[in-house]
Write a protein that holds these residues in place. Structure first.
Motif, PDB file in Angstrom:
ATOM      1  N   SER A  33     -10.341   0.593   2.175  1.00  0.00           N
ATOM      2  CA  SER A  33      -9.350   1.873   1.703  1.00  0.00           C
ATOM      3  C   SER A  33      -9.478   1.707   0.337  1.00  0.00           C
ATOM      4  N   LEU A  34      -9.653   0.730  -0.523  1.00  0.00           N
ATOM      5  CA  LEU A  34      -9.521   0.796  -2.003  1.00  0.00           C
ATOM      6  C   LEU A  34     -10.721   1.372  -2.427  1.00  0.00           C
TER       7      LEU A  34
ATOM      8  N   GLU B 267       1.522   0.735  -8.258  1.00  0.00           N
ATOM      9  CA  GLU B 267       0.847  -0.500  -8.065  1.00  0.00           C
ATOM     10  C   GLU B 267       1.478  -0.977  -6.560  1.00  0.00           C
ATOM     11  N   LYS B 268       2.679  -0.720  -6.380  1.00  0.00           N
ATOM     12  CA  LYS B 268       3.331  -1.023  -5.111  1.00  0.00           C
ATOM     13  C   LYS B 268       2.789  -0.067  -4.032  1.00  0.00           C
TER      14      LYS B 268
ATOM     15  N   GLU C  14       0.763  -1.123  -0.866  1.00  0.00           N
ATOM     16  CA  GLU C  14       1.264  -0.906   0.688  1.00  0.00           C
ATOM     17  C   GLU C  14       0.349  -0.164   1.473  1.00  0.00           C
ATOM     18  N   THR C  15      -0.437   0.928   0.686  1.00  0.00           N
ATOM     19  CA  THR C  15      -1.570   1.325   1.414  1.00  0.00           C
ATOM     20  C   THR C  15      -2.625   0.716   2.069  1.00  0.00           C
ATOM     21  N   GLY C  16      -3.059  -0.373   1.029  1.00  0.00           N
ATOM     22  CA  GLY C  16      -3.996  -1.232   1.630  1.00  0.00           C
ATOM     23  C   GLY C  16      -3.630  -1.940   2.690  1.00  0.00           C
TER      24      GLY C  16
ATOM     25  N   LEU D 114       5.759   2.699   3.514  1.00  0.00           N
ATOM     26  CA  LEU D 114       4.688   3.554   2.635  1.00  0.00           C
ATOM     27  C   LEU D 114       5.218   4.595   2.123  1.00  0.00           C
ATOM     28  N   LYS D 115       5.821   5.588   3.043  1.00  0.00           N
ATOM     29  CA  LYS D 115       6.531   7.042   2.754  1.00  0.00           C
ATOM     30  C   LYS D 115       7.366   6.838   1.495  1.00  0.00           C
ATOM     31  N   MET D 116       8.341   5.855   1.516  1.00  0.00           N
ATOM     32  CA  MET D 116       9.260   5.484   0.461  1.00  0.00           C
ATOM     33  C   MET D 116       8.659   5.025  -0.610  1.00  0.00           C
ATOM     34  N   ARG D 117       7.514   4.301  -0.809  1.00  0.00           N
ATOM     35  CA  ARG D 117       6.654   4.158  -1.907  1.00  0.00           C
ATOM     36  C   ARG D 117       6.222   5.403  -2.496  1.00  0.00           C
TER      37      ARG D 117
END
Length: 518
Positions: free
Chosen positions: A73-74, A141-142, A146-148, A184-187
């Motif tokens: 993903s990254l 960064e958070k 979270e995505t990864g 993830l949506k909140m981030r």
């Protein structure tokens, strides 16, 4: 010039000059944007190559290797945020540093008060943007982590979907995915809120700066204010000059605000890529993997391990401490021991998949080190207890795209691995991902066929080839393994005494290493 009662003819040449300057500026902006984008793509490709190379250099025994889903993903998706950071934010930051200073130098000789207004209003923007930027970077960064993490979780659960279904944990897993998606949506929303806030703050201060300048120039032209100039009041030309330059003074700062969120996401992605590029437990000889030539020496190699010491992490108890082992050329040896005794680790050390802390390993009289590891691995075949089966045909899973594996070698390997009936049943149909549609024994025999079809193989390393198999299937796998090992050196790590009994010699790996003849 029109204000000074000059005709339209007299203003045509200056107007054309201004138009040409504007066209030149637009062309240079377009060219600069294109060059910046190309440079950003090149830098992204370079950093991706560094990260991928670092991952390829990590040993399979490195417990600190990042999760596959996170790394994929990254590198493939989240690293794309580096492009707008390099192509838009950095040029905008450079422009915001240089252009206002030039405009300030042009305005100061006309009106020192106008220059002071710009000088005092402009710094407020970077100060507030910096304060917001710290929060934006932390939020990015958070969001990146979270995505990864979510991608890694999904990939892991998809791989184990059969186990999840069998244990009735589908609903529980779905709830976990839903909760992670909400997080993830909140981030993501937090990042967007900060991005909109930064743009609003900069637009506000830019508008206040231009408004203050307009108020000063207007009152000065009306005669209400007599201060702020070097001599007398501003003329109409001077007033228009200042008013036209004031928006241009704040324009680079407004452009910077529009791409300010790119900084947070880009710097977070750069930090994550740098962390991914850090080296851990490296694979010996990984730099020579693509260029290593197969040894021309066809003499069967012996294996000698002398005073070997190895531990997985500094500070942990050593797996081997002063371990010694000697295997003659062409010998078939079983490393017998309980689970966790270090059998797989020993095979990995012999295969040059990890460096030992101290001691030496010689293969065919040649010391295994960072220089020789790649060439020596070309002479070895690895058969794991859970071989990975790719989506594709049986033939493509045996050749693995290697041009040196001929069709005749594939057919011989199929016969040696007792796969003829399985090949006939599957025909030209594709095997599902992860070996869907194949039994565990068929998957292991397919791995054996890969080893048999590999040219220039002198050493076969097999890790628990009969684990989790029924008696009949284990016997078939053992027969296939011994068939391809004829005339080769074979080392088998196992806790199966039946398999060990069919080897030429048994070496017990436990608290005290001992040997016995089979």
């Amino acid at each position: 010039m029109i204000a000074d009662r000059h005709g339209l003819t007299a203003t045509a040449i200056p107007a054309l000059f201004v138009f040409l300057l504007g066209a030149l500026r637009a062309g240079l902006d377009s060219l600069g944007g294109r060059l910046a984008f190309q440079a950003a793509r090149a830098e992204l490709s370079r950093r991706r190559e560094i990260a991928a190379t670092a991952l390829a250099a990590r040993s399979q025994l490195d417990s600190d290797r990042p999760a596959s889903g996170f790394a994929a993903s990254l590198i493939a998706e989240q690293a794309e945020t580096i492009v707008p950071y390099l192509a838009r934010f950095r040029p905008a930051r450079l422009k915001a540093s240089a252009v206002p200073l030039v405009i300030l130098i042009c305005i100061a000789p006309v009106s020192w008060l106008a220059a002071l207004i710009l000088l005092f209003t402009a710094p407020l923007i970077p100060v507030f943007m910096a304060l917001i930027g710290w929060q934006a970077k932390a939020a990015s960064e958070k969001q990146l982590a979270e995505t990864g993490g979510l991608n890694a979780f999904l990939l892991d659960r998809l791989r184990g979907l059969a186990t999840i279904r069998a244990l009735g944990a589908i609903d529980r897993t779905a709830l976990r995915v839903r909760a992670d998606a909400e997080q993830l949506k909140m981030r993501t929303m937090a990042v967007l809120k900060i991005a909109f806030l930064s743009s609003a703050v900069l637009e506000l201060f830019a508008a206040l700066g231009v408004a203050a300048m307009a108020v000063y120039v207007g009152f000065n032209l009306l005669g209400a204010i007599d201060v702020g100039t070097w001599s007398g009041r501003l003329s109409l030309t001077q007033g228009l000059f200042i008013l036209l330059l004031a928006p241009s003074f704040f324009e680079p700062l407004r452009e910077l605000s529009a791409v300010w969120h790119d900084q947070a996401a880009g710097e977070a992605a750069l930090d994550a890529l740098d962390a991914l590029s850090s080296t851990g437990m490296t694979l010996p000889g990984w730099r020579d993997e693509r260029v290593a030539e197969t040894s021309r020496d066809r003499t069967l190699p012996s294996i000698n391990v002398d005073r070997l010491c190895f531990r997985h992490q500094p500070g942990q108890m050593p797996v081997f401490d002063g371990f010694g082992l000697a295997i003659a050329a062409g010998e078939h040896v079983a490393l017998l021991g309980e689970s966790g005794a270090g059998k797989t680790t020993m095979l990995s050390l012999i295969a040059g998949l990890v460096c030992s802390e101290s001691g030496t390993i010689h293969v065919g009289g040649q010391r295994l080190n960072d220089i020789s590891a790649s060439a020596l691995r070309r002479r070895m075949a690895w058969i794991g207890q859970r071989p990975h089966i790719f989506a594709g045909t049986m033939t493509s899973n045996i050749t693995l795209g290697r041009p040196e594996v001929s069709p005749h070698s594939v057919q011989q390997a199929i016969d040696l691995a007792h796969l003829r009936r399985t090949v006939t049943q599957h025909g030209a149909m594709s095997i599902g991902e992860g070996g869907a549609g194949m039994s565990g024994g068929e998957a292991l025999r397919l791995a054996i066929a890969r080893a048999a079809a590999t040219p220039h193989v002198d050493i076969i390393l097999a890790d628990e080839p009969t684990a989790h198999l029924d008696t009949e299937t284990a016997r078939e796998v053992t027969d296939a393994l011994l068939a391809i090992a004829r005339g080769r050196t074979l080392v088998v790590a196992t806790h199966d005494p039946v398999l060990a009994a069919r080897m030429g010699r048994i070496i017990h790996i436990d608290a005290s290493v001992r040997e016995e003849a089979a």
